[in-house]
Design a protein around this motif. Structure first.
Motif, mmCIF file in Angstrom:
data_model
loop_
_atom_site.group_PDB
_atom_site.id
_atom_site.type_symbol
_atom_site.label_atom_id
_atom_site.label_comp_id
_atom_site.label_asym_id
_atom_site.label_seq_id
_atom_site.Cartn_x
_atom_site.Cartn_y
_atom_site.Cartn_z
ATOM 1 N N TYR A 217 0.273 -0.936 0.002
ATOM 2 C CA TYR A 217 0.489 -0.111 0.285
ATOM 3 C C TYR A 217 1.129 1.115 0.034
ATOM 4 C CZ TYR A 217 -4.579 -2.065 0.206
ATOM 5 O OH TYR A 217 -6.067 -2.680 0.063
ATOM 6 N N ASP A 218 2.157 0.798 0.121
ATOM 7 C CA ASP A 218 3.280 2.368 0.497
ATOM 8 C C ASP A 218 3.815 2.602 -1.253
ATOM 9 O OD1 ASP A 218 2.859 2.684 2.763
ATOM 10 O OD2 ASP A 218 4.472 0.557 2.805
ATOM 11 N N GLY A 219 3.280 1.742 -2.552
ATOM 12 C CA GLY A 219 3.565 2.456 -3.330
ATOM 13 C C GLY A 219 5.022 1.623 -3.798
ATOM 14 N N TYR A 220 5.684 1.175 -2.847
ATOM 15 C CA TYR A 220 7.534 0.640 -2.966
ATOM 16 C C TYR A 220 7.140 -0.957 -4.275
ATOM 17 C CZ TYR A 220 7.994 2.822 1.252
ATOM 18 O OH TYR A 220 7.626 3.363 2.242
ATOM 19 N N TRP A 221 6.583 -0.677 -5.449
ATOM 20 C CA TRP A 221 6.846 -1.584 -6.458
ATOM 21 C C TRP A 221 8.335 -1.740 -6.564
ATOM 22 C CZ3 TRP A 221 10.840 -0.509 -10.145
ATOM 23 C CH2 TRP A 221 11.313 1.166 -10.247
ATOM 24 N N TRP A 222 9.564 -1.366 -6.386
ATOM 25 C CA TRP A 222 10.667 -1.854 -6.059
ATOM 26 C C TRP A 222 10.743 -2.996 -6.000
ATOM 27 C CZ3 TRP A 222 9.934 2.760 -4.257
ATOM 28 C CH2 TRP A 222 10.173 3.053 -2.970
ATOM 29 N N LEU A 223 9.652 -3.440 -4.348
ATOM 30 C CA LEU A 223 9.694 -4.534 -3.985
ATOM 31 C C LEU A 223 9.233 -5.888 -4.430
ATOM 32 C CD1 LEU A 223 9.538 -3.045 0.004
ATOM 33 C CD2 LEU A 223 12.171 -3.861 -1.061
ATOM 34 N N ILE A 224 8.289 -5.105 -5.022
ATOM 35 C CA ILE A 224 7.690 -6.084 -5.560
ATOM 36 C C ILE A 224 7.603 -6.893 -7.434
ATOM 37 C CG2 ILE A 224 4.948 -6.333 -6.916
ATOM 38 C CD1 ILE A 224 4.811 -4.914 -4.338
ATOM 39 N N TYR A 225 8.386 -6.223 -8.453
ATOM 40 C CA TYR A 225 8.076 -6.107 -9.625
ATOM 41 C C TYR A 225 9.553 -7.062 -9.828
ATOM 42 C CZ TYR A 225 4.295 -3.718 -11.143
ATOM 43 O OH TYR A 225 3.301 -3.047 -11.016
ATOM 44 N N PRO A 226 10.746 -6.614 -9.522
ATOM 45 C CA PRO A 226 12.068 -6.713 -9.999
ATOM 46 C C PRO A 226 11.846 -8.509 -9.339
ATOM 47 C CG PRO A 226 13.076 -5.326 -9.145
ATOM 48 C CD PRO A 226 11.775 -5.433 -8.519
ATOM 49 N N ALA A 227 11.866 -8.781 -8.276
ATOM 50 C CA ALA A 227 11.851 -10.226 -7.854
ATOM 51 C C ALA A 227 11.336 -11.568 -8.539
ATOM 52 C CB ALA A 227 12.001 -10.431 -6.292
ATOM 53 N N GLY A 228 9.907 -10.850 -8.629
ATOM 54 C CA GLY A 228 9.118 -11.171 -9.681
ATOM 55 C C GLY A 228 8.909 -12.023 -10.733
ATOM 56 N N PHE A 229 10.178 -10.683 -11.464
ATOM 57 C CA PHE A 229 10.201 -10.816 -12.810
ATOM 58 C C PHE A 229 10.923 -11.929 -12.470
ATOM 59 C CE2 PHE A 229 8.179 -7.047 -14.243
ATOM 60 C CZ PHE A 229 7.953 -7.014 -15.470
ATOM 61 N N ALA A 230 12.498 -11.834 -11.800
ATOM 62 C CA ALA A 230 13.149 -12.828 -11.661
ATOM 63 C C ALA A 230 13.067 -14.348 -12.249
ATOM 64 C CB ALA A 230 13.927 -12.610 -11.134
ATOM 65 N N ILE A 231 12.134 -14.365 -10.995
ATOM 66 C CA ILE A 231 10.690 -15.901 -11.010
ATOM 67 C C ILE A 231 10.753 -16.051 -12.504
ATOM 68 C CG2 ILE A 231 9.288 -17.570 -9.873
ATOM 69 C CD1 ILE A 231 10.288 -15.792 -7.467
ATOM 70 N N VAL A 232 9.588 -15.641 -12.893
ATOM 71 C CA VAL A 232 8.714 -15.816 -14.012
ATOM 72 C C VAL A 232 10.398 -15.935 -15.398
ATOM 73 C CG1 VAL A 232 7.638 -14.853 -15.940
ATOM 74 C CG2 VAL A 232 7.165 -14.219 -13.326
ATOM 75 N N VAL A 233 10.943 -14.905 -15.227
ATOM 76 C CA VAL A 233 12.187 -14.994 -16.372
ATOM 77 C C VAL A 233 12.958 -16.995 -16.641
ATOM 78 C CG1 VAL A 233 14.507 -14.176 -16.641
ATOM 79 C CG2 VAL A 233 12.240 -12.529 -16.450
ATOM 80 N N VAL A 234 13.135 -16.821 -15.346
ATOM 81 C CA VAL A 234 14.284 -18.187 -14.851
ATOM 82 C C VAL A 234 13.271 -19.626 -15.591
ATOM 83 C CG1 VAL A 234 15.659 -19.778 -13.456
ATOM 84 C CG2 VAL A 234 15.629 -17.476 -13.357
ATOM 85 N N VAL A 235 11.384 -18.953 -14.853
ATOM 86 C CA VAL A 235 11.087 -20.517 -14.727
ATOM 87 C C VAL A 235 10.727 -20.657 -16.157
ATOM 88 C CG1 VAL A 235 9.232 -21.153 -14.809
ATOM 89 C CG2 VAL A 235 10.209 -20.727 -12.648
ATOM 90 N N LEU A 236 10.300 -19.156 -16.979
ATOM 91 C CA LEU A 236 10.012 -19.796 -18.456
ATOM 92 C C LEU A 236 11.434 -20.262 -19.722
ATOM 93 C CD1 LEU A 236 8.551 -16.323 -19.752
ATOM 94 C CD2 LEU A 236 7.339 -18.814 -19.947
ATOM 95 N N ALA A 237 12.573 -19.951 -18.593
ATOM 96 C CA ALA A 237 13.738 -19.995 -20.034
ATOM 97 C C ALA A 237 13.938 -21.751 -19.199
ATOM 98 C CB ALA A 237 14.682 -19.287 -19.354
ATOM 99 N N PHE A 238 13.766 -22.224 -18.246
ATOM 100 C CA PHE A 238 13.783 -23.755 -18.158
ATOM 101 C C PHE A 238 13.077 -24.325 -19.064
ATOM 102 C CE2 PHE A 238 17.514 -22.419 -15.103
ATOM 103 C CZ PHE A 238 17.917 -23.744 -15.359
ATOM 104 N N ASN A 239 11.581 -23.625 -18.967
ATOM 105 C CA ASN A 239 11.081 -24.304 -20.015
ATOM 106 C C ASN A 239 10.774 -24.686 -21.506
ATOM 107 O OD1 ASN A 239 8.458 -24.822 -18.369
ATOM 108 N ND2 ASN A 239 8.781 -23.002 -17.518
ATOM 109 N N PHE A 240 11.326 -22.960 -22.198
ATOM 110 C CA PHE A 240 11.528 -23.566 -23.288
ATOM 111 C C PHE A 240 12.618 -24.323 -23.317
ATOM 112 C CE2 PHE A 240 10.501 -18.108 -23.514
ATOM 113 C CZ PHE A 240 9.623 -18.520 -23.210
ATOM 114 N N VAL A 241 13.286 -24.750 -22.748
ATOM 115 C CA VAL A 241 14.769 -24.909 -23.484
ATOM 116 C C VAL A 241 13.812 -26.677 -22.917
ATOM 117 C CG1 VAL A 241 16.782 -26.233 -22.950
ATOM 118 C CG2 VAL A 241 16.563 -23.908 -22.349
ATOM 119 N N GLY A 242 12.958 -27.109 -21.705
ATOM 120 C CA GLY A 242 12.525 -28.259 -21.900
ATOM 121 C C GLY A 242 11.736 -28.780 -22.540
#
Lengths: 315, 327
Positions: free
Chosen positions: B288-313
């Protein structure tokens, strides 16, 4: 058909026994065993000894397992010393609310996933197909709690459209007092299955599109809409019933996380709090009940599928 | 009514191009890369397996994107901290909750940790547990499935009912239970994630080993008096290696998601260690404080890695045309 039902029932019964064995094993993996689970880390040796004697945990392991099953059959799932309530009474208030959440989420993911999968099959390898596929992949790769956070950011913090917290209340009826508050938890949980259902529907419909009866239907001059909705849809949608059964463990896993995100007062939140407080009797009780519920769920799904679709081979 | 009698085509088990299994659809409708497989997708030597994988990556653009992403992410997590120095153990409350700036490109957390530096450190744990759990679960699952399928009969029934029993318990429930019982070390997290991840591999390998064991060369080996253990190691396992490799790749993504959920619930690696999931847990408190930098980077990191391993698999699976079910 009857032979199939009997065989499937026996198989389910064996798996139910397996589930109780897994939980029984976990109880005994605890340092100090079930006594430590019930009495906590600070229990003295004498207290543990007394508890073991009183509850038969000093007997042979097979006897202990027999006692465990006996208690389960009598609805004795254990006692939560942290809540000072029986596990059964805690589950009676919390499990129905999770059932509501899971049921609504399944309904939503089916209502959205099935038509989209059908659309993809009809328009396969065109732009729309790829777009839905990309969306499904993103949904699959996204941790569900993060998806929930993004939805809160957009609809609760940003647009002020929906509350960020799930409806609160002790009873199932209380959950429905504020339907708007149900939207975000249900949508987030539905995302878990949406990708599965749309992918399944797409490949199932594609397999049916090349069948002879489809060509016959078209050759008869039936309109495209009628071919799709009267012939393609019913034939390709039935196998999804088994997928509903198969995805139950995954969705219930998702329910734990999503109840934690939205503070939804169900079984998942109860289990999570139990884990944080190391309330072992509660955790073990919930695990047995949920494990048995998923077995029964997939059993019902298989039987329903066999009843609906005469093409199922009973072997 | 004219009945078209279908004659079995050579190498006939594989489905028609375009027909796909539940989750087996290639993302961009990519054609099955070549089809250099004789006899229904059977691969006999590790050299041909390697050659096949090379050809997959040469043809499938998404697979290359996935592979490059994985390499970049490994460099980011392990080489990053060498270049970009941050303190991730001691708190710095005077510089807490800062938005992104030159000094802190992705801002700071509620106790003053630099978010960019924390992404690197958290990524190390996520990648290590992901890879470790995937390898361990594949090893155990493949062995379980190969033995179950090869022996068949009641051994098979018993072993598969054990798989069904563990499978019936929602993975997160089982993981939370085990995490509260055992002491939280990285190795323990690998084991806990592996315990809920080996089941699909066991089922798949069992299915394939059921069909491989009826092949002539297995019969021949049996007739020649080769021991059953040796047949499993020398004939069954090499023939299901493709499935195992694909499954391992996909399991890395799955394991990273499971660890993220566990960490998000506050039962992941304990402080001062962190993981991407734990970082997101912190982010929810300040949503609620609008600290988006605590929410977007880590989430993106997970999505990017998960997608990458899925593409290869997925690319590897398309190449092998094995029927897998993802979970």
């Amino acid at each position: 058909m009857l032979a199939y039902i009997v065989r499937r029932l026996i198989q389910a019964l064996i798996v139910v026994i397996g589930v109780t064995l897994v939980v029984f094993l976990l109880i005994h993996l605890l340092p100090g065993g079930p006594a430590r689970a019930a009495l906590g880390a600070r229990a003295t040796k004498a207290e543990i000894h007394n508890f073991n004697v009183a509850n038969g945990y000093n007997r042979a392991i097979p006897v202990q397992y027999g006692l465990y099953i006996w208690r389960l059959l009598h609805g004795n799932l254990g006692y939560s010393y942290k809540y000072n309530q029986t596990v059964l009474s805690l589950l009676e208030t919390n499990l129905p609310k999770t059932a509501v959440l899971v049921g609504l989420a399944y309904a939503l993911s089916l209502v959205v996933g099935v038509p989209l999968g059908l659309y993809q099959a009809v328009r396969r390898n065109k732009f729309g197909d790829h777009a839905v596929t990309a969306f499904a992949f993103a949904g699959y790769a996204m941790p569900n709690f993060w998806a929930g956070m993004l939805l809160i950011l957009a609809f609760a913090v940003g647009l002020h459209l929906l509350p960020a917290e799930a409806p609160q209340g002790a009873t199932v009826g209380a959950i429905f007092t504020d339907p708007r508050a149900l939207v975000l938890p249900v949508v987030t949980l539905a995302l878990v299955n949406f990708a599965q259902f749309s992918r399944f529907m797409r490949s199932s419909a594609i397999e049916n599109l090349v069948q002879d009866y489809m060509r016959t239907a078209r050759a008869k001059g039936i309109s495209t809409g009628r071919v799709i909705f009267r012939h393609l849809l019913p034939n390709s949608v039935t196998p999804i019933i088994t997928l509903i059964g198969l995805t139950l463990p995954i969705v219930l896993s998702g329910a734990i996380v999503i109840e934690a995100v939205f503070n939804y007062p169900g079984m998942g939140l109860l289990f999570w709090n139990a884990a944080l407080k190391q309330d072992y009797p509660l955790m073990m009780g919930v695990t047995v009940v949920v494990g048995v519920a998923t077995v029964v769920g997939s059993l019902l799904a298989d039987l329903l599928y066999a009843a609906i679709d005469p093409r199922v081979r009973y072997d | 009514m004219t009945d078209i009698v279908q004659t079995p085509t050579p190498g006939g088990v594989s489905a028609a191009p375009g027909a796909t299994t539940v989750a087996g659809a290639p993302l961009a409708g990519a054609p099955l890369a070549g089809a250099p497989l004789a006899e229904g997708g059977e691969i006999t030597s590790s050299a041909s397996l390697l050659r096949l994988f090379v050809s997959v990556f040469a043809e499938n653009r998404l697979a290359i994107v996935g592979l490059v992403t994985i390499v970049l992410m490994v460099l980011f997590c392990y080489l990053g901290p060498v270049i970009y120095h941050t303190t991730q153990v001691h708190t710095a409350l005077l510089t807490a909750n800062l938005p992104p700036s030159n000094a802190h490109p992705l801002g700071t957390t509620s106790v003053g940790y630099d978010v960019l530096g924390r992404l690197m450190v958290g990524g190390q744990v996520s990648l290590e547990v992901g890879l470790g759990a995937a390898l361990l679960s594949s090893l155990f699952g493949a062995a379980w499935g190969a033995v179950s399928g090869f022996f068949g009969r009641w051994t098979d029934s018993l072993m598969m009912r054990i798989v069904d029993s563990i499978y019936a318990i929602p993975p997160l429930l089982l993981m939370l239970l085990m995490v509260t019982i055992f002491s939280p070390t990285t190795f323990m997290f690998i084991v806990v994630v592996a315990i809920v991840s080996w089941l699909p591999t066991a089922r798949l390998v069992r299915g394939e080993s059921l069909s491989v064991r009826t092949r002539e060369y297995v019969e021949a080996a049996r007739g020649a008096g080769v021991t059953r253990g040796k047949i499993i190691v020398r004939h069954i396992i090499p023939n299901v290696m493709g499935t195992i490799v694909v499954q391992t790749t996909l399991q890395v993504a799955n394991a990273i998601l499971l660890l993220a959920a566990l960490s998000y619930l506050g039962l992941g690696p304990p402080p001062p260690a962190t993981s991407w999931g734990a970082m997101l847990n912190n982010g929810l408190n300040f949503i609620y404080d609008g600290y988006w930098w605590l929410i977007y980077p880590a989430g993106f990191a997970i999505v990017v890695v998960v997608l990458a391993f899925n593409f290869v698999g997925d690319a590897l699976r398309d190449a092998l045309d094995v029927r897998l079910q993802r979970h």
